[in-house]
Design a protein around this motif. Structure first.
Motif, PDB file in Angstrom:
ATOM      1  N   ASN A 141      -8.189   3.502 -21.815  1.00  0.00           N
ATOM      2  CA  ASN A 141      -8.253   4.890 -21.383  1.00  0.00           C
ATOM      3  C   ASN A 141      -8.350   5.799 -22.603  1.00  0.00           C
ATOM      4  OD1 ASN A 141      -8.000   4.302 -18.609  1.00  0.00           O
ATOM      5  ND2 ASN A 141      -5.777   4.162 -18.792  1.00  0.00           N
ATOM      6  N   ILE A 142      -9.321   6.701 -22.589  1.00  0.00           N
ATOM      7  CA  ILE A 142      -9.456   7.632 -23.705  1.00  0.00           C
ATOM      8  C   ILE A 142      -8.495   8.791 -23.469  1.00  0.00           C
ATOM      9  CG2 ILE A 142     -10.993   9.070 -25.070  1.00  0.00           C
ATOM     10  CD1 ILE A 142     -11.495   6.021 -25.271  1.00  0.00           C
ATOM     11  N   CYS A 143      -7.377   8.698 -24.147  1.00  0.00           N
ATOM     12  CA  CYS A 143      -6.338   9.728 -24.066  1.00  0.00           C
ATOM     13  C   CYS A 143      -6.650  10.824 -25.084  1.00  0.00           C
ATOM     14  CB  CYS A 143      -4.974   9.084 -24.289  1.00  0.00           C
ATOM     15  SG  CYS A 143      -4.489   7.910 -22.987  1.00  0.00           S
ATOM     16  N   SER A 144      -5.636  11.430 -25.665  1.00  0.00           N
ATOM     17  CA  SER A 144      -5.850  12.555 -26.557  1.00  0.00           C
ATOM     18  C   SER A 144      -4.556  12.847 -27.294  1.00  0.00           C
ATOM     19  CB  SER A 144      -6.276  13.781 -25.739  1.00  0.00           C
ATOM     20  OG  SER A 144      -6.203  14.966 -26.503  1.00  0.00           O
ATOM     21  N   MET A 145      -4.654  13.567 -28.392  1.00  0.00           N
ATOM     22  CA  MET A 145      -3.424  14.087 -28.986  1.00  0.00           C
ATOM     23  C   MET A 145      -2.689  14.982 -27.996  1.00  0.00           C
ATOM     24  SD  MET A 145      -4.332  14.888 -32.948  1.00  0.00           S
ATOM     25  CE  MET A 145      -5.495  16.159 -32.470  1.00  0.00           C
ATOM     26  N   MET A 146      -3.446  15.536 -27.045  1.00  0.00           N
ATOM     27  CA  MET A 146      -2.818  16.359 -26.002  1.00  0.00           C
ATOM     28  C   MET A 146      -2.072  15.505 -24.980  1.00  0.00           C
ATOM     29  SD  MET A 146      -3.484  19.359 -27.034  1.00  0.00           S
ATOM     30  CE  MET A 146      -3.873  18.984 -28.733  1.00  0.00           C
ATOM     31  N   SER A 147      -2.100  14.177 -25.158  1.00  0.00           N
ATOM     32  CA  SER A 147      -1.179  13.325 -24.407  1.00  0.00           C
ATOM     33  C   SER A 147       0.243  13.484 -24.942  1.00  0.00           C
ATOM     34  CB  SER A 147      -1.598  11.853 -24.527  1.00  0.00           C
ATOM     35  OG  SER A 147      -2.873  11.629 -23.971  1.00  0.00           O
ATOM     36  N   GLU A 148       0.375  14.075 -26.141  1.00  0.00           N
ATOM     37  CA  GLU A 148       1.674  14.245 -26.793  1.00  0.00           C
ATOM     38  C   GLU A 148       2.005  15.697 -27.104  1.00  0.00           C
ATOM     39  OE1 GLU A 148       3.704  11.790 -27.247  1.00  0.00           O
ATOM     40  OE2 GLU A 148       2.385  10.074 -26.928  1.00  0.00           O
ATOM     41  N   LEU A 149       0.989  16.526 -27.320  1.00  0.00           N
ATOM     42  CA  LEU A 149       1.186  17.888 -27.800  1.00  0.00           C
ATOM     43  C   LEU A 149       0.615  18.913 -26.830  1.00  0.00           C
ATOM     44  CD1 LEU A 149      -0.027  17.409 -31.493  1.00  0.00           C
ATOM     45  CD2 LEU A 149       2.353  17.496 -30.714  1.00  0.00           C
ATOM     46  N   GLY A 150       1.124  20.107 -26.895  1.00  0.00           N
ATOM     47  CA  GLY A 150       0.532  21.223 -26.171  1.00  0.00           C
ATOM     48  C   GLY A 150      -0.207  22.135 -27.137  1.00  0.00           C
ATOM     49  N   ARG A 151      -1.062  22.963 -26.572  1.00  0.00           N
ATOM     50  CA  ARG A 151      -1.786  23.936 -27.387  1.00  0.00           C
ATOM     51  C   ARG A 151      -2.299  25.041 -26.474  1.00  0.00           C
ATOM     52  NH1 ARG A 151      -6.808  24.988 -29.504  1.00  0.00           N
ATOM     53  NH2 ARG A 151      -6.722  25.886 -31.591  1.00  0.00           N
ATOM     54  N   GLU A 152      -2.544  26.211 -27.040  1.00  0.00           N
ATOM     55  CA  GLU A 152      -3.032  27.322 -26.240  1.00  0.00           C
ATOM     56  C   GLU A 152      -4.325  26.958 -25.513  1.00  0.00           C
ATOM     57  OE1 GLU A 152      -2.509  27.328 -29.447  1.00  0.00           O
ATOM     58  OE2 GLU A 152      -1.038  28.878 -29.992  1.00  0.00           O
ATOM     59  N   GLY A 186      -6.206   7.547 -28.507  1.00  0.00           N
ATOM     60  CA  GLY A 186      -6.043   8.998 -28.591  1.00  0.00           C
ATOM     61  C   GLY A 186      -6.790   9.540 -29.798  1.00  0.00           C
ATOM     62  N   PRO A 187      -8.025  10.003 -29.615  1.00  0.00           N
ATOM     63  CA  PRO A 187      -8.766  10.523 -30.770  1.00  0.00           C
ATOM     64  C   PRO A 187      -8.147  11.809 -31.301  1.00  0.00           C
ATOM     65  CG  PRO A 187     -10.232  10.038 -28.915  1.00  0.00           C
ATOM     66  CD  PRO A 187      -8.831  10.027 -28.392  1.00  0.00           C
ATOM     67  N   GLY A 188      -8.274  11.996 -32.606  1.00  0.00           N
ATOM     68  CA  GLY A 188      -7.969  13.294 -33.197  1.00  0.00           C
ATOM     69  C   GLY A 188      -9.166  14.209 -33.032  1.00  0.00           C
ATOM     70  N   TYR A 189      -9.316  15.149 -33.930  1.00  0.00           N
ATOM     71  CA  TYR A 189     -10.462  16.054 -33.859  1.00  0.00           C
ATOM     72  C   TYR A 189     -11.682  15.344 -34.444  1.00  0.00           C
ATOM     73  CZ  TYR A 189      -7.533  19.769 -32.169  1.00  0.00           C
ATOM     74  OH  TYR A 189      -6.691  20.518 -31.383  1.00  0.00           O
ATOM     75  N   ILE A 190     -12.676  15.135 -33.595  1.00  0.00           N
ATOM     76  CA  ILE A 190     -13.834  14.318 -33.939  1.00  0.00           C
ATOM     77  C   ILE A 190     -15.065  15.214 -34.121  1.00  0.00           C
ATOM     78  CG2 ILE A 190     -15.297  12.396 -33.236  1.00  0.00           C
ATOM     79  CD1 ILE A 190     -12.376  11.604 -33.764  1.00  0.00           C
ATOM     80  N   ALA A 191     -15.804  14.964 -35.172  1.00  0.00           N
ATOM     81  CA  ALA A 191     -17.030  15.722 -35.455  1.00  0.00           C
ATOM     82  C   ALA A 191     -18.153  15.240 -34.542  1.00  0.00           C
ATOM     83  CB  ALA A 191     -17.426  15.551 -36.919  1.00  0.00           C
ATOM     84  N   THR A 192     -18.453  16.025 -33.542  1.00  0.00           N
ATOM     85  CA  THR A 192     -19.524  15.739 -32.591  1.00  0.00           C
ATOM     86  C   THR A 192     -20.393  16.986 -32.463  1.00  0.00           C
ATOM     87  OG1 THR A 192     -18.274  16.537 -30.671  1.00  0.00           O
ATOM     88  CG2 THR A 192     -17.985  14.207 -31.282  1.00  0.00           C
ATOM     89  N   PRO A 193     -21.548  16.890 -31.815  1.00  0.00           N
ATOM     90  CA  PRO A 193     -22.355  18.103 -31.610  1.00  0.00           C
ATOM     91  C   PRO A 193     -21.583  19.210 -30.885  1.00  0.00           C
ATOM     92  CG  PRO A 193     -23.671  16.158 -31.154  1.00  0.00           C
ATOM     93  CD  PRO A 193     -22.267  15.669 -31.382  1.00  0.00           C
ATOM     94  N   GLN A 194     -20.648  18.816 -30.013  1.00  0.00           N
ATOM     95  CA  GLN A 194     -19.877  19.821 -29.264  1.00  0.00           C
ATOM     96  C   GLN A 194     -18.950  20.622 -30.175  1.00  0.00           C
ATOM     97  OE1 GLN A 194     -20.343  16.688 -28.276  1.00  0.00           O
ATOM     98  NE2 GLN A 194     -21.528  16.980 -26.399  1.00  0.00           N
ATOM     99  N   THR A 195     -18.468  20.003 -31.247  1.00  0.00           N
ATOM    100  CA  THR A 195     -17.547  20.693 -32.148  1.00  0.00           C
ATOM    101  C   THR A 195     -18.256  21.272 -33.372  1.00  0.00           C
ATOM    102  OG1 THR A 195     -16.978  18.636 -33.315  1.00  0.00           O
ATOM    103  CG2 THR A 195     -15.587  19.267 -31.445  1.00  0.00           C
ATOM    104  N   ALA A 196     -19.567  21.080 -33.466  1.00  0.00           N
ATOM    105  CA  ALA A 196     -20.316  21.556 -34.637  1.00  0.00           C
ATOM    106  C   ALA A 196     -20.130  23.049 -34.904  1.00  0.00           C
ATOM    107  CB  ALA A 196     -21.798  21.213 -34.493  1.00  0.00           C
TER     108      ALA A 196
END
Length: 264
Positions: A141-152, A186-196
């Motif tokens: 399952n592709i989780c996230s750091m947001m499986s552990e943390l909150g953010r605005e 749980g990926p961190g912040y990944i450089a993809t076209p969406q985050t470019a």
């Protein structure tokens, strides 16, 4: 080392026409697996098939909405009919809506939960019976750091990914005795076209403010690349991880281990 081989395995990676899912599927193919993927529309499936072909990968694509249980069941039946089995499932398909919680409608919240939490439940539920019959199976399952943390602005996403972490642990608890391993990445912040756009150099030559924030919060001092997820995914899909179950492997450059720099 043969334990890391996926030779003869069939891997279904949901939503893997591009991005993280495509990178994971490509790594599986390099390790010997047969790749199948799905997307919402035929045009997206066709783009994915071209991307795999350009990479020298013989993949099969299906149109399937992973939130629709009937479509998922039909797709699983079709894959098993055509390829004989599903050894590996990667629940990769997901969405995010960055909306402040009090501005978010209940319908928008439910949509994120539906794609990011209900769909992994539906897909896992569809493949587990055949995995039990075959005597083995891997679910990632592709989780996230947001499986552990909150953010605005990510209340729905964090709720879904936190739930996905616990669904991962529960699948491991319920079906581990059948030689099924269910783990998460749980990926961190990944450089993809969406985050470019968040990494573009500003007119004054400085980094984008969000880019500065991520670099400062990451001990590795960089964004991750989709390729950074390939080794962990192959490990969790292979016999090398046969006694690893219910674990979330965070691939985040150390963010979750780091309290942050002291202000100067």
């Amino acid at each position: 080392m043969k334990d890391f081989s996926l030779e003869g395995k069939v891997a279904w990676v949901t939503g893997a026409s591009y991005g993280i899912g495509f990178a994971i599927a490509s790594a599986f193919a390099a390790a010997g697996a047969k790749i199948v993927f799905n997307d919402l529309k035929q045009e997206f499936v066709d783009k994915g098939l071209k991307a795999y072909a350009d990479a020298g990968i013989d993949a099969k694509g299906y149109v399937c909405d992973v939130t629709n249980e009937e479509q998922v069941n039909a797709t699983v039946a079709q894959i098993i009919n055509e390829l004989g089995k599903i050894d590996i499932l990667v629940n990769n398909a997901g969405i995010i809506k960055r909306i402040p919680m009090c501005d978010m409608t209940a319908a928008e919240f439910r949509q994120v939960i539906d794609v990011d939490l209900n769909a992994p439940f539906i897909c896992a539920k569809a493949v587990i019976p055949s995995m039990i019959k075959n005597g083995h199976g891997k679910i990632i399952n592709i989780c996230s750091m947001m499986s552990e943390l909150g953010r605005e602005t990510v209340s729905a996403y964090a709720a879904a990914k936190g739930g996905l972490k616990m669904l991962t642990k529960n699948i491991a608890s319920e079906y581990g005795e059948f030689n099924i391993q269910c783990n998460g990445i749980g990926p961190g912040y990944i450089a993809t076209p969406q985050t470019a756009p968040l990494r573009e150099i500003q007119p004054d030559g400085s980094r984008h403010p969000f880019d500065q924030f991520i670099i400062a919060k990451t001990p590795a001092a960089r964004w991750g690349n989709p390729e950074d997820l390939q080794g962990p995914a192959v490990f969790l899909a292979s016999d090398a991880s046969n006694f690893v179950n219910g674990h979330i492997l965070y691939v985040d450059g150390g963010i979750l281990a780091y309290i942050g720099k002291q202000p100067k």
